[in-house]
Design a protein around this motif. Sequence first.
Motif, PDB file in Angstrom:
ATOM      1  N   LYS A  26      14.611   2.055   1.641  1.00  0.00           N
ATOM      2  CA  LYS A  26      13.897   1.232   0.644  1.00  0.00           C
ATOM      3  C   LYS A  26      13.049   0.147   1.311  1.00  0.00           C
ATOM      4  CE  LYS A  26      17.019  -0.487  -2.021  1.00  0.00           C
ATOM      5  NZ  LYS A  26      18.171   0.056  -1.318  1.00  0.00           N
ATOM      6  N   THR A  27      13.679  -0.602   2.219  1.00  0.00           N
ATOM      7  CA  THR A  27      12.955  -1.712   2.851  1.00  0.00           C
ATOM      8  C   THR A  27      11.858  -1.193   3.758  1.00  0.00           C
ATOM      9  OG1 THR A  27      14.990  -3.020   2.748  1.00  0.00           O
ATOM     10  CG2 THR A  27      13.246  -3.835   4.173  1.00  0.00           C
ATOM     11  N   ARG A  28      12.083  -0.036   4.381  1.00  0.00           N
ATOM     12  CA  ARG A  28      11.028   0.535   5.224  1.00  0.00           C
ATOM     13  C   ARG A  28       9.844   1.008   4.362  1.00  0.00           C
ATOM     14  NH1 ARG A  28      14.512  -1.422   7.820  1.00  0.00           N
ATOM     15  NH2 ARG A  28      13.020  -3.094   7.481  1.00  0.00           N
ATOM     16  N   LEU A  29      10.127   1.544   3.181  1.00  0.00           N
ATOM     17  CA  LEU A  29       9.041   1.896   2.257  1.00  0.00           C
ATOM     18  C   LEU A  29       8.293   0.625   1.850  1.00  0.00           C
ATOM     19  CD1 LEU A  29       7.455   3.744   0.362  1.00  0.00           C
ATOM     20  CD2 LEU A  29       9.297   3.520  -1.313  1.00  0.00           C
ATOM     21  N   ALA A  30       9.056  -0.454   1.636  1.00  0.00           N
ATOM     22  CA  ALA A  30       8.426  -1.740   1.296  1.00  0.00           C
ATOM     23  C   ALA A  30       7.465  -2.165   2.409  1.00  0.00           C
ATOM     24  CB  ALA A  30       9.500  -2.810   1.073  1.00  0.00           C
ATOM     25  N   GLU A  31       7.867  -1.983   3.667  1.00  0.00           N
ATOM     26  CA  GLU A  31       7.001  -2.341   4.794  1.00  0.00           C
ATOM     27  C   GLU A  31       5.667  -1.595   4.712  1.00  0.00           C
ATOM     28  OE1 GLU A  31       8.630  -2.055   8.702  1.00  0.00           O
ATOM     29  OE2 GLU A  31      10.520  -3.014   8.159  1.00  0.00           O
ATOM     30  N   ILE A  32       5.734  -0.298   4.386  1.00  0.00           N
ATOM     31  CA  ILE A  32       4.518   0.517   4.320  1.00  0.00           C
ATOM     32  C   ILE A  32       3.599   0.016   3.209  1.00  0.00           C
ATOM     33  CG2 ILE A  32       3.636   2.831   3.787  1.00  0.00           C
ATOM     34  CD1 ILE A  32       6.269   3.895   5.099  1.00  0.00           C
ATOM     35  N   LEU A  33       4.175  -0.229   2.024  1.00  0.00           N
ATOM     36  CA  LEU A  33       3.362  -0.673   0.885  1.00  0.00           C
ATOM     37  C   LEU A  33       2.795  -2.075   1.116  1.00  0.00           C
ATOM     38  CD1 LEU A  33       5.575   0.609  -2.078  1.00  0.00           C
ATOM     39  CD2 LEU A  33       3.571   1.700  -1.073  1.00  0.00           C
ATOM     40  N   ILE A  34       3.623  -2.973   1.680  1.00  0.00           N
ATOM     41  CA  ILE A  34       3.179  -4.347   1.937  1.00  0.00           C
ATOM     42  C   ILE A  34       2.070  -4.355   2.985  1.00  0.00           C
ATOM     43  CG2 ILE A  34       3.897  -6.580   2.894  1.00  0.00           C
ATOM     44  CD1 ILE A  34       6.704  -5.968   1.623  1.00  0.00           C
ATOM     45  N   THR A  35       2.230  -3.526   4.023  1.00  0.00           N
ATOM     46  CA  THR A  35       1.199  -3.427   5.065  1.00  0.00           C
ATOM     47  C   THR A  35      -0.143  -3.039   4.460  1.00  0.00           C
ATOM     48  OG1 THR A  35       2.801  -2.849   6.777  1.00  0.00           O
ATOM     49  CG2 THR A  35       0.528  -2.183   7.165  1.00  0.00           C
ATOM     50  N   ARG A  58       7.626  -7.834  10.403  1.00  0.00           N
ATOM     51  CA  ARG A  58       6.598  -6.842  10.089  1.00  0.00           C
ATOM     52  C   ARG A  58       5.459  -7.488   9.298  1.00  0.00           C
ATOM     53  NH1 ARG A  58       4.717  -2.272  11.760  1.00  0.00           N
ATOM     54  NH2 ARG A  58       6.860  -1.607  12.114  1.00  0.00           N
ATOM     55  N   ILE A  59       5.795  -8.294   8.293  1.00  0.00           N
ATOM     56  CA  ILE A  59       4.757  -8.920   7.465  1.00  0.00           C
ATOM     57  C   ILE A  59       3.896  -9.844   8.314  1.00  0.00           C
ATOM     58  CG2 ILE A  59       4.359 -10.479   5.510  1.00  0.00           C
ATOM     59  CD1 ILE A  59       7.022  -9.395   4.333  1.00  0.00           C
ATOM     60  N   TYR A  60       4.548 -10.629   9.180  1.00  0.00           N
ATOM     61  CA  TYR A  60       3.795 -11.558  10.027  1.00  0.00           C
ATOM     62  C   TYR A  60       2.891 -10.802  11.006  1.00  0.00           C
ATOM     63  CZ  TYR A  60       2.645 -15.178  13.384  1.00  0.00           C
ATOM     64  OH  TYR A  60       1.952 -16.035  14.199  1.00  0.00           O
ATOM     65  N   ALA A  61       3.437  -9.732  11.612  1.00  0.00           N
ATOM     66  CA  ALA A  61       2.651  -8.954  12.574  1.00  0.00           C
ATOM     67  C   ALA A  61       1.435  -8.325  11.899  1.00  0.00           C
ATOM     68  CB  ALA A  61       3.524  -7.880  13.216  1.00  0.00           C
ATOM     69  N   GLU A  62       1.631  -7.795  10.692  1.00  0.00           N
ATOM     70  CA  GLU A  62       0.504  -7.163   9.985  1.00  0.00           C
ATOM     71  C   GLU A  62      -0.515  -8.205   9.558  1.00  0.00           C
ATOM     72  OE1 GLU A  62      -0.095  -4.131   9.955  1.00  0.00           O
ATOM     73  OE2 GLU A  62       1.827  -3.287  10.553  1.00  0.00           O
ATOM     74  N   ALA A  63      -0.056  -9.407   9.188  1.00  0.00           N
ATOM     75  CA  ALA A  63      -0.996 -10.475   8.834  1.00  0.00           C
ATOM     76  C   ALA A  63      -1.856 -10.840  10.044  1.00  0.00           C
ATOM     77  CB  ALA A  63      -0.235 -11.697   8.321  1.00  0.00           C
ATOM     78  N   LYS A  64      -1.229 -10.871  11.234  1.00  0.00           N
ATOM     79  CA  LYS A  64      -1.970 -11.168  12.467  1.00  0.00           C
ATOM     80  C   LYS A  64      -3.000 -10.077  12.746  1.00  0.00           C
ATOM     81  CE  LYS A  64      -0.203 -12.298  16.417  1.00  0.00           C
ATOM     82  NZ  LYS A  64       0.755 -12.342  17.543  1.00  0.00           N
ATOM     83  N   ILE A 467       8.194  13.547  -1.966  1.00  0.00           N
ATOM     84  CA  ILE A 467       7.481  12.905  -0.864  1.00  0.00           C
ATOM     85  C   ILE A 467       8.397  12.642   0.324  1.00  0.00           C
ATOM     86  CG2 ILE A 467       5.734  11.841  -2.341  1.00  0.00           C
ATOM     87  CD1 ILE A 467       7.231   9.230  -2.183  1.00  0.00           C
ATOM     88  N   ARG A 468       7.789  12.578   1.484  1.00  0.00           N
ATOM     89  CA  ARG A 468       8.486  12.233   2.727  1.00  0.00           C
ATOM     90  C   ARG A 468       7.724  11.073   3.350  1.00  0.00           C
ATOM     91  NH1 ARG A 468       7.812  13.703   7.967  1.00  0.00           N
ATOM     92  NH2 ARG A 468       6.227  15.263   7.474  1.00  0.00           N
ATOM     93  N   MET A 469       8.418   9.970   3.608  1.00  0.00           N
ATOM     94  CA  MET A 469       7.747   8.768   4.079  1.00  0.00           C
ATOM     95  C   MET A 469       7.712   8.725   5.602  1.00  0.00           C
ATOM     96  SD  MET A 469       9.578   5.941   1.707  1.00  0.00           S
ATOM     97  CE  MET A 469      11.088   6.211   2.600  1.00  0.00           C
ATOM     98  N   PRO A 470       6.591   8.271   6.169  1.00  0.00           N
ATOM     99  CA  PRO A 470       6.601   7.963   7.600  1.00  0.00           C
ATOM    100  C   PRO A 470       7.353   6.645   7.804  1.00  0.00           C
ATOM    101  CG  PRO A 470       4.471   7.400   6.633  1.00  0.00           C
ATOM    102  CD  PRO A 470       5.289   8.022   5.548  1.00  0.00           C
TER     103      PRO A 470
END
Length: 525
Positions: A26-35, A58-64, A467-470
């Motif tokens: 779940k949280t890894r899917l959240a990372e993909i959607l938030i990114t 992850r959120i901070y790294a993607e914001a950078k 579906i299969r998530m990366p």
Amino acid sequence: DEQAVWMDIGERVGHTLVLGTTRVGKTRLAEILITQDIRRGDVVIVFDPKGDAGLLKRIYAEAKRAGRAKDFYMFHLGFPQVSARYNAIGNFSRITEVATRIANQLPSEGNSAAFKEFAWRFVNIIARALVALDRRPDYQQVRRYINDIEPLFMEYTRAHLEQHGAEDWKAQVAELAGKISERNLPAALRGRNKEAIALMRHLQTQDLYDPVLDGLVSAFKYDKTYFDKIVSSVGPLMEKLTTGNIAELISPDYLDENDTRPIFEWMEVIRRKGIVYVGLDALTDTTVASAVGNSMFADLVSVAGHIYKHGVSGESTDTPPTISLHADEFNELIGDEFIPLLNKAGGAGFQVTAYTQTWSDVEARLGNRAKAGQVAGNFNTLIMLRVKELATAEMLTEQLPRVEVFTLMSVSGVDDSSEPGSSVDFKSRNEDRISVSEVPLLTPAELITLPKGQAFALLEGGQLWKIRMPLPVTDTDMPATLTEMANEMERTYITNDHWYRVQEPWWSAVADVAEPEINTEPSDG
């Protein structure tokens, strides 16, 4: 044959619900959607009750990577020393919202409903007086004046008489105070400050009416134990919100210039298209996490109402920005404040993605199956990973049609002949029979046995996908620790409630660069 699955961005405003048991992605899917939302340039707000360090980094790294590091702010109850600050009751469209945000967190079943109404009125009296005195309400002040309203009554009355009273009001009050005898006072006023009693009596002789003053007088002149009883339910809530380091985060001192932690407000975050991570540290203290989370949601609902009416820049014709709100461990956060955010805030640009383990968690939290159904009805997109509860699996399977299945049945048999004179000793037959039956398109058992990282999704109002998530990998440029990340963030922090202003004007950076020498001699060019 696999293919990429796309979802229409226009459907996101219909909100998305993600269900899945522990440790299935779940949280890894959240990372993909938030990114994706960060890269798209949306306003991104992430509520994380657990305070997942991997999600935060992850959120901070993607914001950078997206060039938006200066727009990133972290509010974390578990790390107050590096957290931004936030006043949950400091911004409002109507003054009554302050009392509503506090009273909504009180129990309202049975006899508690009456006490909740009294508590609302008492908090509203305090909030109105603070605003009239040009002071921004916060939990610390509300707690102080709930315990003793006398100082606020005296301060407001003095300010009121300075503007509307007679020139010699101070002398009249002093004279009244000198005549007060403790023995002749009613029981409710014994032991009170004599100047406060004199101010009240002076007001009674004047033809001055002020609704704020009227409320303060009514709260002051009755027996203190009477008000202690009717607002007793507010005390524990205020205690939760104003104890220890947490108090500095949610009741910030705007005038403390030594505190370099920024103070954020939702409207300013939306104006500058910010990215906010909210870690509520629910594993340490569920009660405080819930109270702070609900206050933030109530504030967001108020902001959504303001955007509906006036737009972000004050023009109602403005197109609101896309506000992607992600709520992990949704069941920890949901309350009465969350429901209007789902069913009314879509027009203000809010699109909610909620993540939880089972739907029973939400029902248990709300304490009402009808309310849980009301919430479920507001999610147009459903993504379901592996679940372990039958009722949760049926949320998906019951929405799917039954399908016709053709069944091929082979039949063979042998009959022998009992007639002695017949030349036929036996008969054999082989036949295929095709029958049609209706079966469910999916069964709960198929959802309960899904592999990790795989899900069924109902997109765009009912299109079923498997579906299969990366799964995202830990990249080398992600900060190794929260401390390292906090140090990077601190360099971009802007202090106090002007944090949203540009740190350094562009011309000051230009001025630091040495001017090039200019050749003034004539040339052929």
